[in-house]
Write an enzyme that holds these catalytic residues in place. Sequence first.
Site, mmCIF file in Angstrom:
data_model
loop_
_atom_site.group_PDB
_atom_site.id
_atom_site.type_symbol
_atom_site.label_atom_id
_atom_site.label_comp_id
_atom_site.label_asym_id
_atom_site.label_seq_id
_atom_site.Cartn_x
_atom_site.Cartn_y
_atom_site.Cartn_z
ATOM 1 C CE LYS A 1 -3.879 -2.172 2.432
ATOM 2 N NZ LYS A 1 -4.646 -2.197 3.699
ATOM 3 C CB ALA B 1 1.908 -4.651 9.002
ATOM 4 C CB SER C 1 -1.525 0.775 8.312
ATOM 5 O OG SER C 1 -1.646 -0.004 9.479
ATOM 6 C CG ASP C 2 -3.537 -5.193 5.695
ATOM 7 O OD1 ASP C 2 -4.443 -4.705 4.986
ATOM 8 O OD2 ASP C 2 -3.537 -6.367 6.086
ATOM 9 C CD GLN C 3 -6.454 -4.571 13.179
ATOM 10 O OE1 GLN C 3 -7.658 -4.465 12.960
ATOM 11 N NE2 GLN C 3 -5.853 -3.972 14.185
#
Length: 194
Positions: free
Chosen positions: A54, A107, A70-72
């Site tokens: 991203k 992250a 960011s990613d979850q």
Amino acid sequence: MSARPLVLGSTSRYRRELLERLGIPFEVAAPGVDETALPGEAPAQIARRLALAKAHAVAQRFPHAVVIGSDQVADLEGEPIGKPGTHERATQQLRLMSGRTVVFQTALAVVCRETQYEALDLAAVRVSFRSLTDAEIEAYLRAEQPYDCAGSAKSEGLGIALLDAIDNDDPTALVGLPLIRTCRMIRAAGVKVL
């Protein structure tokens, strides 16, 4: 004021609201990244890969900016649990997590193409769900409709009533953007925070 523009590479309203807390001007850009997990990919790997993808996707359009990605991914004993999207899937997720501990892998990637800065970090948040009845799950889902949240629960809202404990070092990580790490990483990239 930052010498470099700051861009949040995300369509998440939760991440935008968190970043607004810092009082730093920023733009928002959709990364347009395919979020499908790769075969055999562990939840933490998924989160790291997507956060970096991203940030890089948006940095291509904003090469002078410091870009946050960011990613979850919710991690239930090694199995990834994503955004449910529907009431039925949210019900299944909460039944599955009832009485268990889930690790929310959040992250964070910060990238600046012009300076070749790149940093990647992971905030793991251990969340213990209490044993939930079907009536509690239904009442919660009807009240909050958390269908765009990994693991179907919003700890910043009524979802806190589903939990026994939260264990982490950055209270905003569970909402989707670990602000302690974000501040550290964007400062290192040249953004003035205070």
